[in-house]
Enzyme design. Structure first.
Site, PDB file in Angstrom:
ATOM      1  N   GLU A   1       0.227   3.665   1.723  1.00  0.00           N
ATOM      2  CA  GLU A   1       0.271   4.117   3.116  1.00  0.00           C
ATOM      3  C   GLU A   1       1.597   3.734   3.783  1.00  0.00           C
ATOM      4  O   GLU A   1       1.932   4.271   4.844  1.00  0.00           O
ATOM      5  CB  GLU A   1      -0.904   3.529   3.898  1.00  0.00           C
ATOM      6  CG  GLU A   1      -2.262   4.089   3.521  1.00  0.00           C
ATOM      7  CD  GLU A   1      -2.463   5.536   3.978  1.00  0.00           C
ATOM      8  OE1 GLU A   1      -1.841   5.947   4.977  1.00  0.00           O
ATOM      9  OE2 GLU A   1      -3.253   6.245   3.325  1.00  0.00           O
TER      10      GLU A   1
ATOM     11  N   TYR B   1      -1.955   0.441  10.318  1.00  0.00           N
ATOM     12  CA  TYR B   1      -2.149  -0.234   9.036  1.00  0.00           C
ATOM     13  C   TYR B   1      -0.891  -0.120   8.179  1.00  0.00           C
ATOM     14  O   TYR B   1      -0.407  -1.116   7.623  1.00  0.00           O
ATOM     15  CB  TYR B   1      -3.346   0.372   8.300  1.00  0.00           C
ATOM     16  CG  TYR B   1      -3.464  -0.059   6.855  1.00  0.00           C
ATOM     17  CD1 TYR B   1      -3.889  -1.345   6.520  1.00  0.00           C
ATOM     18  CD2 TYR B   1      -3.146   0.813   5.807  1.00  0.00           C
ATOM     19  CE1 TYR B   1      -3.989  -1.745   5.203  1.00  0.00           C
ATOM     20  CE2 TYR B   1      -3.246   0.416   4.491  1.00  0.00           C
ATOM     21  CZ  TYR B   1      -3.672  -0.864   4.185  1.00  0.00           C
ATOM     22  OH  TYR B   1      -3.755  -1.257   2.878  1.00  0.00           O
TER      23      TYR B   1
ATOM     24  N   SER C   1       0.822  -1.208   0.000  1.00  0.00           N
ATOM     25  CA  SER C   1       0.000   0.000   0.000  1.00  0.00           C
ATOM     26  C   SER C   1       0.854   1.254   0.000  1.00  0.00           C
ATOM     27  O   SER C   1       1.942   1.284   0.593  1.00  0.00           O
ATOM     28  CB  SER C   1      -0.897   0.009   1.235  1.00  0.00           C
ATOM     29  OG  SER C   1      -1.506   1.269   1.428  1.00  0.00           O
TER      30      SER C   1
END
Length: 318
Positions: free
Chosen positions: A126, A148, A124
């Protein structure tokens, strides 16, 4: 006929990937978690063509059992607790599924002796978090800003570790934000399009949102699963950024969606502190050069088309 196993097959990406692989003639197997209610609406239209198995990334024995039963040629690990805001409220669970779940799966593949199997690990954007350079590419250092993001970094490096340690064909896809009419209802893009549909139908009077200034590189999930498949067709495993190379703010998405629906957003949107994150990621912008040159991949759906597709779908649902 090639066999593929998809974890997270009932999610947004899993459903589009299942469609793609069926079109390519694969025998498609999916891992689904046991629940008291069915959550298969994204794959119901192809369910008769799929082979579904109960299992969970927190249960090693179920992973081993399914791998031995199926003997897949390709494995796509898309399962995760994938909501950033929720990861702050459930950090241990997020780490257990999104991080350690990758370790369990990689080790199960290794222990099952599936030496010819090719594995895709869903990374990801992120993971970049507090970015140190823009745009972000495969060599950009990670600085995650949520449980996460941290869990995804762990999964990324575990995948690299099993690739280098055991010679497994494991590729990481570092996917930037990708949306669709099948996006989960608690993600901001879908909250916006669902909110518009509710306002237009008279079911709601306003829409509560958090930070409108965050900028993201938004693409269409249906395009991105094609990149996943292309990674596993390469002779050598590698890591790839999958992105559009364009960045838009939440407010840009909001403006486009409300304008397309013929509404003045300022009359309906309420900024709600409850939806702000403890640590925000301000800007994400991916450099997809490697994916374009090595995989021959490029996105087909642009930002405005994506927004309007999502508005149309939720308006049609009523």
């Amino acid at each position: 006929m090639k066999k593929a196993l998809i974890t997270g097959i009932t999610g947004q990406d899993g459903s589009y990937l299942a469609e793609l692989l069926l079109q390519k003639g694969y025998e498609v197997h999916g891992l689904v978690r046991r629940s008291s209610s069915f959550n298969t609406w994204r794959i119901d239209h192809v369910r008769d063509d799929l082979h579904l198995h109960y299992g969970d990334l927190v249960d090693t024995s179920s992973l081993t059992r399914v791998l031995e039963l199926v003997g897949p040629d390709e494995i796509y690990n898309l399962a995760a607790q994938s909501h950033v805001k929720v990861s702050f409220e459930m950090p241990e669970y997020t780490g257990n599924t999104t991080g350690l779940g990758v370790l369990r799966l990689m080790d199960a593949v290794h222990e099952a002796g599936l030496k010819g199997a090719r594995v895709y690990q869903a990374g990801s954007s992120e993971m970049y978090g507090k970015v140190v350079e823009t745009p972000q590419k495969e060599t950009t250092p990670f600085h995650p800003r949520s449980p996460y993001g941290v869990a995804k970094v762990y999964g990324h490096w575990i995948a690299v570790n099993y690739r280098e340690g055991y010679g497994m064909h494991v590729s990481n896809g570092i996917l930037f934000n990708h949306e669709s009419p099948r996006r989960g209802e608690n993600f901001v893009t879908r909250k916006i399009t669902l909110g518009i549909a509710a306002i237009k139908s008279g079911k709601a009077k306003d829409l509560h949102l958090g930070n409108l200034d965050a900028k993201r590189d938004w693409g269409f999930a249906g395009d991105y699963v094609d990149a996943m498949w292309r990674m596993l067709q390469q002779d050598q495993p590698d890591d790839y950024v999958v992105a559009t190379g364009e960045t838009w703010s939440v407010k840009d998405f909001l403006l486009e969606a409300f304008s397309y629906a013929g509404l003045d957003w300022e009359k309906y949107v309420v900024i709600d502190p409850r939806f702000f994150r403890p640590a925000e990621v301000d800007l994400l912008l991916g450099d997809p050069t490697k994916a374009k040159t090595k995989l021959g991949w490029k996105p087909a759906v642009d930002f405005k088309t994506l927004v309007r597709m999502m508005v149309d779908a939720d308006m049609a649902r009523g």
